[in-house]
Write an enzyme that holds these catalytic residues in place. Sequence first.
Site, PDB file in Angstrom:
ATOM      1  N   SER A  31      -2.100   1.371   1.261  1.00  0.00           N
ATOM      2  CA  SER A  31      -2.320   2.443   0.275  1.00  0.00           C
ATOM      3  C   SER A  31      -1.014   3.004  -0.264  1.00  0.00           C
ATOM      4  CB  SER A  31      -3.064   3.615   0.919  1.00  0.00           C
ATOM      5  OG  SER A  31      -4.413   3.331   1.032  1.00  0.00           O
ATOM      6  N   HIS A  62      -5.259   0.696  -4.415  1.00  0.00           N
ATOM      7  CA  HIS A  62      -5.221  -0.698  -3.959  1.00  0.00           C
ATOM      8  C   HIS A  62      -5.440  -1.600  -5.161  1.00  0.00           C
ATOM      9  CE1 HIS A  62      -5.270  -0.621   0.530  1.00  0.00           C
ATOM     10  NE2 HIS A  62      -5.418   0.660   0.251  1.00  0.00           N
ATOM     11  N   HIS A  84     -11.297  -2.747   3.429  1.00  0.00           N
ATOM     12  CA  HIS A  84     -11.455  -2.001   4.674  1.00  0.00           C
ATOM     13  C   HIS A  84     -12.890  -2.095   5.170  1.00  0.00           C
ATOM     14  CE1 HIS A  84      -8.186  -0.208   2.343  1.00  0.00           C
ATOM     15  NE2 HIS A  84      -7.622   0.110   3.494  1.00  0.00           N
ATOM     16  N   TYR A  86     -14.641   0.357   6.165  1.00  0.00           N
ATOM     17  CA  TYR A  86     -15.444   1.486   5.663  1.00  0.00           C
ATOM     18  C   TYR A  86     -16.031   1.225   4.273  1.00  0.00           C
ATOM     19  CZ  TYR A  86     -11.144   2.860   3.145  1.00  0.00           C
ATOM     20  OH  TYR A  86     -10.034   2.853   2.361  1.00  0.00           O
ATOM     21  N   GLU A  87     -15.520   0.217   3.576  1.00  0.00           N
ATOM     22  CA  GLU A  87     -16.076  -0.099   2.258  1.00  0.00           C
ATOM     23  C   GLU A  87     -17.423  -0.815   2.387  1.00  0.00           C
ATOM     24  OE1 GLU A  87     -13.109  -1.503  -0.792  1.00  0.00           O
ATOM     25  OE2 GLU A  87     -11.809  -1.529   0.974  1.00  0.00           O
ATOM     26  N   ALA A 114      -0.779   3.206   5.284  1.00  0.00           N
ATOM     27  CA  ALA A 114      -0.545   4.644   5.288  1.00  0.00           C
ATOM     28  C   ALA A 114      -1.254   5.182   6.522  1.00  0.00           C
ATOM     29  CB  ALA A 114      -1.133   5.262   4.027  1.00  0.00           C
ATOM     30  N   MET A 212      -6.808   3.495   9.020  1.00  0.00           N
ATOM     31  CA  MET A 212      -8.098   2.815   8.865  1.00  0.00           C
ATOM     32  C   MET A 212      -7.963   1.316   8.607  1.00  0.00           C
ATOM     33  SD  MET A 212      -9.897   5.755   6.527  1.00  0.00           S
ATOM     34  CE  MET A 212      -9.610   7.506   6.871  1.00  0.00           C
ATOM     35  N   SER A 213      -6.858   0.725   9.056  1.00  0.00           N
ATOM     36  CA  SER A 213      -6.670  -0.719   8.821  1.00  0.00           C
ATOM     37  C   SER A 213      -5.794  -1.327   9.911  1.00  0.00           C
ATOM     38  CB  SER A 213      -5.992  -0.924   7.454  1.00  0.00           C
ATOM     39  OG  SER A 213      -4.671  -0.422   7.479  1.00  0.00           O
ATOM     40  N   ASN A 236       0.909  11.960   6.138  1.00  0.00           N
ATOM     41  CA  ASN A 236       0.416  13.327   6.410  1.00  0.00           C
ATOM     42  C   ASN A 236       0.415  13.528   7.918  1.00  0.00           C
ATOM     43  OD1 ASN A 236      -1.957  11.263   5.965  1.00  0.00           O
ATOM     44  ND2 ASN A 236      -2.683  12.756   7.473  1.00  0.00           N
ATOM     45  N   HIS A 248      -6.898  12.080   0.072  1.00  0.00           N
ATOM     46  CA  HIS A 248      -6.349  10.775  -0.334  1.00  0.00           C
ATOM     47  C   HIS A 248      -5.211  10.980  -1.346  1.00  0.00           C
ATOM     48  CE1 HIS A 248      -6.272   6.472  -0.721  1.00  0.00           C
ATOM     49  NE2 HIS A 248      -6.616   6.484  -2.000  1.00  0.00           N
TER      50      HIS A 248
HETATM   51  N1  HPA Z   1      -6.138   9.448   9.225  1.00  0.00           N
HETATM   52  C1  HPA Z   1      -6.647   8.216   9.005  1.00  0.00           C
HETATM   53  N2  HPA Z   1      -6.170   7.399   8.083  1.00  0.00           N
HETATM   54  C2  HPA Z   1      -5.141   7.820   7.331  1.00  0.00           C
HETATM   55  C3  HPA Z   1      -4.571   9.085   7.504  1.00  0.00           C
HETATM   56  C4  HPA Z   1      -5.100   9.944   8.508  1.00  0.00           C
HETATM   57  O1  HPA Z   1      -4.648  11.083   8.719  1.00  0.00           O
HETATM   58  N3  HPA Z   1      -3.569   9.204   6.597  1.00  0.00           N
HETATM   59  C5  HPA Z   1      -3.539   8.026   5.903  1.00  0.00           C
HETATM   60  N4  HPA Z   1      -4.484   7.191   6.349  1.00  0.00           N
END
Ligand code: HPA
Length: 273
Positions: A31, A62, A84, A86-87, A114, A212-213, A236, A248
Site C-alpha cells: 500500500s 494498489h 488480500h 479480506y477482499e 504498510a 494484512m498481508s 501509523n 487508510h
Molecule cells: N493494522 C493493520 N494493518 C495495517 C495497519 C494497522 O494499524 N496500518 C497499515 N496496515
Amino acid sequence: MSAILERINGCASFLEQKLKEKPKIAVVLGSGLGGFADSIENGISVEYRDIPGFPVSTVEGHRGRFVFGKIGEKPVAIMQGRVHFYEGYSMEDVVLPIRVLRALGAEKLVLTNAAGGIGNGLTPGDLMLLTDHIASFVPSPLLGPNESALGPRFPDMSEVYSNPLQEKARQAALETGVSLKNGVYLQVTGPSYETPAEVRLYKALGADAVGMSTAVEAVCARHMGMEVCGISCITNLAAGLSKAPLSHEEVQETADHVAAQFQKLLRRLLELM
Ligand code: HPA
C-alpha cells in the site's frame, strides 16, 4: 496435472511470451509503496486484469500490474499492488502471484507492506526489516492437498526471512543513510483495524508490527525454497497506542512521505542481492 499447477503454468506462460529475460528477483510493493515500479526504465508492464485467471486487487493505492525490468544487470519482476484475503479471495488466490513468479524463474523475493507499529519503539515513517513473523491468526496458504512439485508437505519455517538477505538490507540501509529498524510482523485478516485490546495481545505475543498481508506470501515462497526478505513501512501507531482513529488515508499519506527513502533503500538492496 493438478488444477493449481495448470493455473500457475497458464499465468506463467502468458507472461513469458511478453518477456525478454526471466526475472531472478521478485518484489511485491505494498500500500502506497508502488511508486518504485514507476522508476524502472524501459520496463515492460502487464496489467493483472489482462492475465487469464490472475487475481485483481480492488484496494485504493494498489495499482494492479507487473513491471518487468532491470536493476543494474539483474532482471527483476515487480508487483505494483497485491490482492488480500479480506477482499474475499481465497488464500490460494492470494499466493498465486508468488507461485507464478517462482515459475517464471524468480529465486528471491522482497515483500513490502504498510503496517501499524506496536513495539521496538516503532513510529510512523519508520522502515522495519522483518526478522520473523506470526501467521497464527490467518489460515495457512498451504492448506489442502500438497502439490509436491512446488514443495514439501511440512516445510520448515525456522528462517523465513533469510539471514543473508537481512544482512544485505542492513548494508543497503547503511550505504544509503536510510534508517532501518527490526521487528516481528504479525498478519491479521483485516479489513477492520485492530482493537486496542487486540494490539495489547499481539504485543504480549512478541509482535512489533501488524498488517494484512505478507506472512502468507512468505510461507508460500519458503514452501518453494525461495529466499525471502521483508520490509514494512510503519504508517501509523497500532490502535490504542495513539489517540487518533486509524484510517487508510493516514496509511497512504505516511507511505507517500517515506516513499523516497523507501525507494532508495530498496534499489540498493536489489543491487546487492
Ligand atoms: N493494522 C493493520 N494493518 C495495517 C495497519 C494497522 O494499524 N496500518 C497499515 N496496515
